[in-house]
Design a protein around this motif. Structure first.
Motif, PDB file in Angstrom:
ATOM      1  N   TRP A  76     -37.910  -1.318  45.542  1.00 11.03           N
ATOM      2  CA  TRP A  76     -37.356  -2.521  44.924  1.00 11.03           C
ATOM      3  C   TRP A  76     -36.891  -2.249  43.502  1.00 11.03           C
ATOM      4  N   GLY A  77     -37.571  -1.387  42.780  1.00 13.78           N
ATOM      5  CA  GLY A  77     -37.172  -1.073  41.402  1.00 13.78           C
ATOM      6  C   GLY A  77     -35.806  -0.396  41.336  1.00 13.78           C
ATOM      7  N   TRP A  78     -35.576   0.521  42.273  1.00 17.80           N
ATOM      8  CA  TRP A  78     -34.281   1.199  42.316  1.00 17.80           C
ATOM      9  C   TRP A  78     -33.168   0.228  42.706  1.00 17.80           C
ATOM     10  N   ILE A  79     -33.457  -0.647  43.654  1.00 22.36           N
ATOM     11  CA  ILE A  79     -32.452  -1.623  44.074  1.00 22.36           C
ATOM     12  C   ILE A  79     -32.151  -2.589  42.931  1.00 22.36           C
ATOM     13  N   LEU A  80     -33.188  -2.987  42.176  1.00 22.91           N
ATOM     14  CA  LEU A  80     -32.964  -3.877  41.036  1.00 22.91           C
ATOM     15  C   LEU A  80     -32.132  -3.186  39.965  1.00 22.91           C
ATOM     16  N   ALA A  81     -32.404  -1.910  39.708  1.00 24.41           N
ATOM     17  CA  ALA A  81     -31.602  -1.169  38.720  1.00 24.41           C
ATOM     18  C   ALA A  81     -30.146  -1.088  39.162  1.00 24.41           C
ATOM     19  N   TYR A  82     -29.933  -0.840  40.446  1.00 23.41           N
ATOM     20  CA  TYR A  82     -28.574  -0.804  40.999  1.00 23.41           C
ATOM     21  C   TYR A  82     -27.910  -2.168  40.869  1.00 23.41           C
ATOM     22  N   ALA A  83     -28.652  -3.233  41.134  1.00 26.13           N
ATOM     23  CA  ALA A  83     -28.113  -4.590  41.022  1.00 26.13           C
ATOM     24  C   ALA A  83     -27.673  -4.883  39.594  1.00 26.13           C
ATOM     25  N   ILE A  84     -28.491  -4.486  38.629  1.00 23.90           N
ATOM     26  CA  ILE A  84     -28.145  -4.717  37.215  1.00 23.90           C
ATOM     27  C   ILE A  84     -26.891  -3.942  36.849  1.00 23.90           C
ATOM     28  N   GLY A 120     -24.094  -7.957  42.892  1.00 27.28           N
ATOM     29  CA  GLY A 120     -25.270  -7.603  42.101  1.00 27.28           C
ATOM     30  C   GLY A 120     -26.373  -8.638  42.194  1.00 27.28           C
ATOM     31  N   VAL A 121     -26.008  -9.916  42.162  1.00 28.96           N
ATOM     32  CA  VAL A 121     -27.004 -10.983  42.295  1.00 28.96           C
ATOM     33  C   VAL A 121     -27.668 -10.909  43.666  1.00 28.96           C
ATOM     34  N   PHE A 122     -26.876 -10.666  44.706  1.00 23.44           N
ATOM     35  CA  PHE A 122     -27.431 -10.519  46.048  1.00 23.44           C
ATOM     36  C   PHE A 122     -28.429  -9.358  46.086  1.00 23.44           C
ATOM     37  N   LEU A 123     -28.054  -8.221  45.502  1.00 24.81           N
ATOM     38  CA  LEU A 123     -28.952  -7.062  45.494  1.00 24.81           C
ATOM     39  C   LEU A 123     -30.230  -7.348  44.713  1.00 24.81           C
ATOM     40  N   ALA A 124     -30.127  -8.128  43.641  1.00 27.43           N
ATOM     41  CA  ALA A 124     -31.320  -8.491  42.878  1.00 27.43           C
ATOM     42  C   ALA A 124     -32.260  -9.331  43.735  1.00 27.43           C
TER      43      ALA A 124
END
Length: 193
Positions: free
Chosen positions: A19-27, A170-174
């Motif tokens: 989840w941390g990597w996906i959140l970084a990608y989303a940002i 990005g919001v979706f990925l977050a």
């Protein structure tokens, strides 16, 4: 049964750390969206360069496909389309803003034609007449605007479309990242006890 438990624990550990990597990608994706909105010139240039590179790549692959084809059927068509792709891609790379603007104009043409068909369908059809008519008129207005807008307006419109798309992605990925985090947290509590 023990092997399933071990597999479940490994799966939970992966989702808990992913989840941390996906959140970084989303940002990062959201930031790219805001940059695209803030700087339409850079967005237009980037879009033009990407379009040129894709056309050259397509052209090279089409030429290779045409030359290495086992049958004669369609061979020259593929080679000619490949040459056209390489030449067009090269021209766009020479002037990427023209490529970006032509992309916006192509979108405008498509919207205009699509809108005309929607209006015709609304006039002839019995169902959803109001919605089809409204969407058709909206497509005609938007398509006409894109076709007859100046180059600067076209680049701003392209940057707006790209920027909004990246922000929503990005919001979706977050949301996905926070969902994975939420799924991993109760499982960690259960494994500690």
């Amino acid at each position: 049964m023990a092997s399933n438990t071990a597999w479940d624990q490994r799966s939970e550990a992966r989702s808990g750390s992913a989840w941390g990597w996906i959140l970084a990608y989303a940002i990062l994706v959201i930031l790219i969206g805001f940059v695209a909105l803030a700087n339409p010139i850079a967005t237009g240039l980037t879009t033009g360069v990407l379009l040129g590179v894709f056309l050259i790549g397509y052209g090279v692959l089409a030429i290779v496909s045409g030359v290495s084809s086992l049958s004669d059927r369609g061979r020259w068509t593929e080679v000619l389309l490949g040459v056209l792709g390489v030449v067009t891609g090269g021209i766009i790379l020479f002037n990427p803003f023209a490529g970006a603007i032509s992309l916006v104009w192509a979108l405008g043409f498509w919207l205009l034609v699509s809108g005309i068909f929607q209006v015709a369908s609304a006039i002839r059809g019995a169902y959803d007449r109001g919605w089809r008519l409204a969407l058709g008129v909206l497509d005609i207005v938007l398509g006409g605007y894109l076709l007859f807008a100046g180059p600067a307006t076209s680049l701003v419109m392209l940057a707006t479309i790209v920027g909004i798309s990246f922000i929503f992605r990005g919001v979706f990925l977050a949301f996905v990242a926070f969902g994975l985090r939420k799924l991993a947290q109760p499982n960690r509590a259960n494994t500690r006890t």
